[in-house]
Design a protein around this motif. Structure first.
Motif, PDB file in Angstrom:
ATOM      1  N   MET A 141      10.075  18.528  -8.400  1.00  0.00           N
ATOM      2  CA  MET A 141       9.396  19.476  -9.296  1.00  0.00           C
ATOM      3  C   MET A 141       8.364  20.289  -8.526  1.00  0.00           C
ATOM      4  N   GLN A 142       7.703  19.680  -7.541  1.00  0.00           N
ATOM      5  CA  GLN A 142       6.736  20.417  -6.723  1.00  0.00           C
ATOM      6  C   GLN A 142       7.425  21.466  -5.857  1.00  0.00           C
ATOM      7  N   MET A 143       8.689  21.222  -5.502  1.00  0.00           N
ATOM      8  CA  MET A 143       9.445  22.192  -4.710  1.00  0.00           C
ATOM      9  C   MET A 143      10.050  23.279  -5.597  1.00  0.00           C
ATOM     10  N   GLY A 144       9.825  23.218  -6.885  1.00  0.00           N
ATOM     11  CA  GLY A 144      10.314  24.249  -7.783  1.00  0.00           C
ATOM     12  C   GLY A 144      11.685  23.970  -8.358  1.00  0.00           C
ATOM     13  N   GLN A 145      12.184  22.761  -8.190  1.00  0.00           N
ATOM     14  CA  GLN A 145      13.497  22.418  -8.737  1.00  0.00           C
ATOM     15  C   GLN A 145      13.310  21.644 -10.042  1.00  0.00           C
ATOM     16  N   ASN A 146      14.266  21.816 -10.940  1.00  0.00           N
ATOM     17  CA  ASN A 146      14.249  21.056 -12.182  1.00  0.00           C
ATOM     18  C   ASN A 146      15.305  19.954 -12.046  1.00  0.00           C
ATOM     19  N   LEU A 163      10.459  10.751  -6.447  1.00  0.00           N
ATOM     20  CA  LEU A 163      11.458  11.749  -6.089  1.00  0.00           C
ATOM     21  C   LEU A 163      11.462  12.903  -7.092  1.00  0.00           C
ATOM     22  N   ARG A 164      11.359  12.567  -8.369  1.00  0.00           N
ATOM     23  CA  ARG A 164      11.315  13.592  -9.418  1.00  0.00           C
ATOM     24  C   ARG A 164      10.095  14.499  -9.248  1.00  0.00           C
ATOM     25  N   VAL A 165       8.945  13.901  -8.959  1.00  0.00           N
ATOM     26  CA  VAL A 165       7.716  14.683  -8.765  1.00  0.00           C
ATOM     27  C   VAL A 165       7.847  15.595  -7.546  1.00  0.00           C
ATOM     28  N   MET A 166       8.420  15.081  -6.447  1.00  0.00           N
ATOM     29  CA  MET A 166       8.590  15.909  -5.245  1.00  0.00           C
ATOM     30  C   MET A 166       9.509  17.099  -5.518  1.00  0.00           C
ATOM     31  N   LYS A 201       0.823  -1.214   0.000  1.00  0.00           N
ATOM     32  CA  LYS A 201       0.000   0.000   0.000  1.00  0.00           C
ATOM     33  C   LYS A 201       0.858   1.265   0.000  1.00  0.00           C
ATOM     34  N   ASN A 202       2.000   1.236   0.676  1.00  0.00           N
ATOM     35  CA  ASN A 202       2.876   2.394   0.809  1.00  0.00           C
ATOM     36  C   ASN A 202       4.287   2.015   0.379  1.00  0.00           C
ATOM     37  N   PRO A 203       4.517   1.958  -0.928  1.00  0.00           N
ATOM     38  CA  PRO A 203       5.855   1.535  -1.370  1.00  0.00           C
ATOM     39  C   PRO A 203       6.915   2.570  -1.015  1.00  0.00           C
ATOM     40  N   PRO A 204       8.172   2.127  -0.877  1.00  0.00           N
ATOM     41  CA  PRO A 204       9.241   3.084  -0.624  1.00  0.00           C
ATOM     42  C   PRO A 204       9.390   4.056  -1.798  1.00  0.00           C
ATOM     43  N   ILE A 205      10.055   5.153  -1.557  1.00  0.00           N
ATOM     44  CA  ILE A 205      10.207   6.187  -2.588  1.00  0.00           C
ATOM     45  C   ILE A 205      11.052   5.653  -3.745  1.00  0.00           C
ATOM     46  N   ASN A 206      10.560   5.864  -4.950  1.00  0.00           N
ATOM     47  CA  ASN A 206      11.328   5.485  -6.134  1.00  0.00           C
ATOM     48  C   ASN A 206      11.716   6.750  -6.905  1.00  0.00           C
ATOM     49  N   GLU A 207      12.403   6.581  -8.018  1.00  0.00           N
ATOM     50  CA  GLU A 207      12.915   7.740  -8.772  1.00  0.00           C
ATOM     51  C   GLU A 207      11.789   8.635  -9.280  1.00  0.00           C
ATOM     52  N   LYS A 208      10.700   8.034  -9.722  1.00  0.00           N
ATOM     53  CA  LYS A 208       9.584   8.830 -10.257  1.00  0.00           C
ATOM     54  C   LYS A 208       8.973   9.708  -9.163  1.00  0.00           C
ATOM     55  N   ILE A 212      18.938  13.082  -9.203  1.00  0.00           N
ATOM     56  CA  ILE A 212      18.025  12.023  -8.756  1.00  0.00           C
ATOM     57  C   ILE A 212      18.841  10.822  -8.270  1.00  0.00           C
ATOM     58  N   ASN A 213      19.859  10.425  -9.058  1.00  0.00           N
ATOM     59  CA  ASN A 213      20.691   9.282  -8.682  1.00  0.00           C
ATOM     60  C   ASN A 213      21.426   9.539  -7.370  1.00  0.00           C
ATOM     61  N   GLN A 214      21.919  10.771  -7.175  1.00  0.00           N
ATOM     62  CA  GLN A 214      22.612  11.108  -5.928  1.00  0.00           C
ATOM     63  C   GLN A 214      21.669  10.993  -4.736  1.00  0.00           C
ATOM     64  N   MET A 215      20.465  11.496  -4.885  1.00  0.00           N
ATOM     65  CA  MET A 215      19.510  11.455  -3.774  1.00  0.00           C
ATOM     66  C   MET A 215      19.063  10.024  -3.479  1.00  0.00           C
ATOM     67  N   MET A 216      18.866   9.214  -4.521  1.00  0.00           N
ATOM     68  CA  MET A 216      18.484   7.817  -4.319  1.00  0.00           C
ATOM     69  C   MET A 216      19.595   7.063  -3.580  1.00  0.00           C
TER      70      MET A 216
END
Length: 71
Positions: A47-52, A42-45, A33-40, A58-62
């Motif tokens: 972008m919502q914070m205003g970062q491109n 992370l990318r959406v989060m 029901k609540n999968p761990p965070i994946n790359e997709k 993404i790889n560094q954060m993962m």
């Protein structure tokens, strides 16, 4: 007297096994029901914070999140 001790030990063993399998089932359902965070996600989060986000970022954060989980 020995019968009561034997029944108590058997009840303890059955309780431990039953608790283990119930907890395992609960955790499997929770992770479905609540999968761990994946790359997709992370990318959406980002972008919502205003970062491109770039793929490198993404790889560094993962990798950082995986290292944190392994500690």
């Amino acid at each position: 007297m020995w019968l009561y001790i034997l029944i108590g030990i058997l009840a303890l063993i059955v309780g431990i096994l039953l608790g283990f399998f119930i907890a395992r089932k609960y955790m499997m359902d929770y992770l479905k029901k609540n999968p761990p965070i994946n790359e997709k996600m992370l990318r959406v989060m980002m972008m919502q914070m205003g970062q491109n986000p770039s793929q490198k970022k993404i790889n560094q954060m993962m990798k950082a999140m995986q290292n944190q989980q392994n500690k």
